[in-house]
Scaffold this active site. Sequence first.
Site, PDB file in Angstrom:
ATOM      1  N   ARG A  69      13.910 -29.291  17.836  1.00  0.00           N
ATOM      2  CA  ARG A  69      15.261 -28.659  18.089  1.00  0.00           C
ATOM      3  C   ARG A  69      16.437 -29.663  17.256  1.00  0.00           C
ATOM      4  O   ARG A  69      17.265 -28.754  16.841  1.00  0.00           O
ATOM      5  CB  ARG A  69      15.610 -28.511  19.459  1.00  0.00           C
ATOM      6  CG  ARG A  69      14.757 -27.556  20.101  1.00  0.00           C
ATOM      7  CD  ARG A  69      15.449 -27.012  21.360  1.00  0.00           C
ATOM      8  NE  ARG A  69      14.946 -25.730  21.504  1.00  0.00           N
ATOM      9  CZ  ARG A  69      14.659 -25.166  22.859  1.00  0.00           C
ATOM     10  NH1 ARG A  69      14.784 -25.928  23.955  1.00  0.00           N
ATOM     11  NH2 ARG A  69      14.132 -24.079  23.169  1.00  0.00           N
TER      12      ARG A  69
ATOM     13  N   LYS B 184       1.915 -13.305  31.954  1.00  0.00           N
ATOM     14  CA  LYS B 184       2.465 -12.288  32.477  1.00  0.00           C
ATOM     15  C   LYS B 184       2.779 -10.921  31.459  1.00  0.00           C
ATOM     16  O   LYS B 184       3.490 -11.160  30.533  1.00  0.00           O
ATOM     17  CB  LYS B 184       3.664 -12.608  33.176  1.00  0.00           C
ATOM     18  CG  LYS B 184       3.471 -13.355  34.309  1.00  0.00           C
ATOM     19  CD  LYS B 184       4.778 -13.635  35.124  1.00  0.00           C
ATOM     20  CE  LYS B 184       4.553 -14.253  36.580  1.00  0.00           C
ATOM     21  NZ  LYS B 184       5.871 -14.788  37.101  1.00  0.00           N
TER      22      LYS B 184
HETATM   23  P1  AMP Z   1       3.910 -17.159  29.058  1.00  0.00           P
HETATM   24  O1  AMP Z   1       4.975 -18.142  29.551  1.00  0.00           O
HETATM   25  O2  AMP Z   1       3.752 -15.818  29.585  1.00  0.00           O
HETATM   26  O3  AMP Z   1       3.846 -16.942  27.547  1.00  0.00           O
HETATM   27  O4  AMP Z   1       2.421 -17.788  29.314  1.00  0.00           O
HETATM   28  C1  AMP Z   1       2.203 -18.807  29.065  1.00  0.00           C
HETATM   29  C2  AMP Z   1       1.196 -19.302  29.870  1.00  0.00           C
HETATM   30  O5  AMP Z   1      -0.023 -18.481  30.073  1.00  0.00           O
HETATM   31  C3  AMP Z   1       0.401 -20.619  29.536  1.00  0.00           C
HETATM   32  O6  AMP Z   1       0.843 -21.830  30.120  1.00  0.00           O
HETATM   33  C4  AMP Z   1      -1.043 -20.352  29.535  1.00  0.00           C
HETATM   34  O7  AMP Z   1      -1.757 -21.304  30.139  1.00  0.00           O
HETATM   35  C5  AMP Z   1      -1.039 -19.211  30.443  1.00  0.00           C
HETATM   36  N1  AMP Z   1      -2.527 -18.513  30.424  1.00  0.00           N
HETATM   37  C6  AMP Z   1      -2.719 -17.660  28.943  1.00  0.00           C
HETATM   38  N2  AMP Z   1      -3.896 -17.036  29.079  1.00  0.00           N
HETATM   39  C7  AMP Z   1      -4.047 -17.234  30.564  1.00  0.00           C
HETATM   40  C8  AMP Z   1      -5.247 -16.910  31.312  1.00  0.00           C
HETATM   41  N3  AMP Z   1      -6.205 -16.035  31.002  1.00  0.00           N
HETATM   42  N4  AMP Z   1      -5.257 -16.989  32.687  1.00  0.00           N
HETATM   43  C9  AMP Z   1      -4.240 -17.848  33.346  1.00  0.00           C
HETATM   44  N5  AMP Z   1      -3.208 -18.162  32.531  1.00  0.00           N
HETATM   45  C10 AMP Z   1      -3.116 -17.897  31.258  1.00  0.00           C
END
Ligand code: AMP
Length: 422
Positions: free
Chosen positions: A37, A222
């Site tokens: 950044r 999510k």
């Molecule tokens: P987000 O903040 O929604 O982009 O999510 C990112 C997080 O999703 C990362 O820390 C990953 O470890 C988690 N993630 C990705 N795939 C999976 C999965 N199949 N099960 C659990 N967590 C996941």
Amino acid sequence: MQNTIDQFDFRGQRVLLRVDFNVPFDKHTGLISDDSRIRRALPTIQEIASKGGRLVLISHMGRPGGKPVEELSLRRILHAVETLIGKHVAFCDDCIGEDAVRASKQLLDGEILMLENVRFHPEDEGKVKQKEGESDESYKARKAAMKEAQKSFAAQLAECGDCFVNDAFGAAHRANASTTHIASFFPEARMFGRLMNQEIAALDYVMQNPTRPLCAIMGGAKVSDKIVLISSLLERVDKIIIGGGMAYTFVKAQGGEIGNSLCEEEHLATARELLAKAKERGVELLLPIDAVNADKFADDATTRLSAIEATPEGWMGLDIGETSCARFSQAILESKTVFWNGPMGVFEMPHFAQGTFAIAKALAETTQGGAYTLVGGGDSVSALKASGLEGGVSYVSTGGGAMLEYLEGKNLPGIAAIRDEK
Ligand code: AMP
């Protein structure tokens, strides 16, 4: 009025430059773990300094909750900022008040001052929460008072400059005093910095006039965080790849067995709606075909492969499988513009990072072949860095929330304030 720093005569002017120096620190060493950044703000800083501007840097860092917190003092990054700029940077312990104004007036052409974390004052964010048992009237009155206080805080900040440059794309989705209200004090002298211009140009290209086919890759934990974005992307893209934990809500919505994998039961209907919307609009929606399953959420878990819709009971999918990697990579290689947000699996654990790295590799390959590729969102950028392919894509956005909201089609307050849009 022009919105860029191109033709502005900065000589002798105090330039209030809003940067996003909200850098992460390593928990163990306490050192900056990623200085991107700061690096990304350097072209604007160096250009303005070389044109004789007297720079006054303002930024937030972390969430101090409206009061001074030692660990979140920008003093912590002063040395790194000086080293990266290659110049002495003066510092003032408050971002408003007599000392700050005096320090700004002591600057000579090309010199730089950094003011303390703007979020040490609650007025920067201007957040007011209704207290338990508080009447609506009292809450409304406190909100109105905060609005006034926020304006006056922005006016005090504005006293430290003769013009305002916003280069903090990562904070552009927040209507804060230091990103938005402050601009109103410089009706004839407010501009975007180089980084902000680049971000807007990259996202506008993907949104407005991409070379097709246009493919979006969405991953992460999510669906709920990204429903609006997926829905709005479905109106523009030719293909959408959905991986990561969020894919399981779609798999279950279609009747698949997902074991203990992540699932947002309350969004099964939304997932069905998005699947129907893709079909209706002729958008190819690709879900994983297979997965790497684990018997617990840990890097040393026992693993087992399965079809995505046949996760064994008691197991959870933590990465996409090889067949999915191949299918997704092929879709990426067939595209001319690709946007990626969110990992394909729990890439923080080496055993579940292969799917995400495969996507990074396909992105680098398609970029080599002439496609335009844009990656954004903290996790995808970290994954890209971990795979060593950061330099292999066309553009890496510094915005997480700001980028997602821009792509959703929202008018970001930090951008609107410079353009004088309400
Ligand atoms: P987000 O903040 O929604 O982009 O999510 C990112 C997080 O999703 C990362 O820390 C990953 O470890 C988690 N993630 C990705 N795939 C999976 C999965 N199949 N099960 C659990 N967590 C996941």
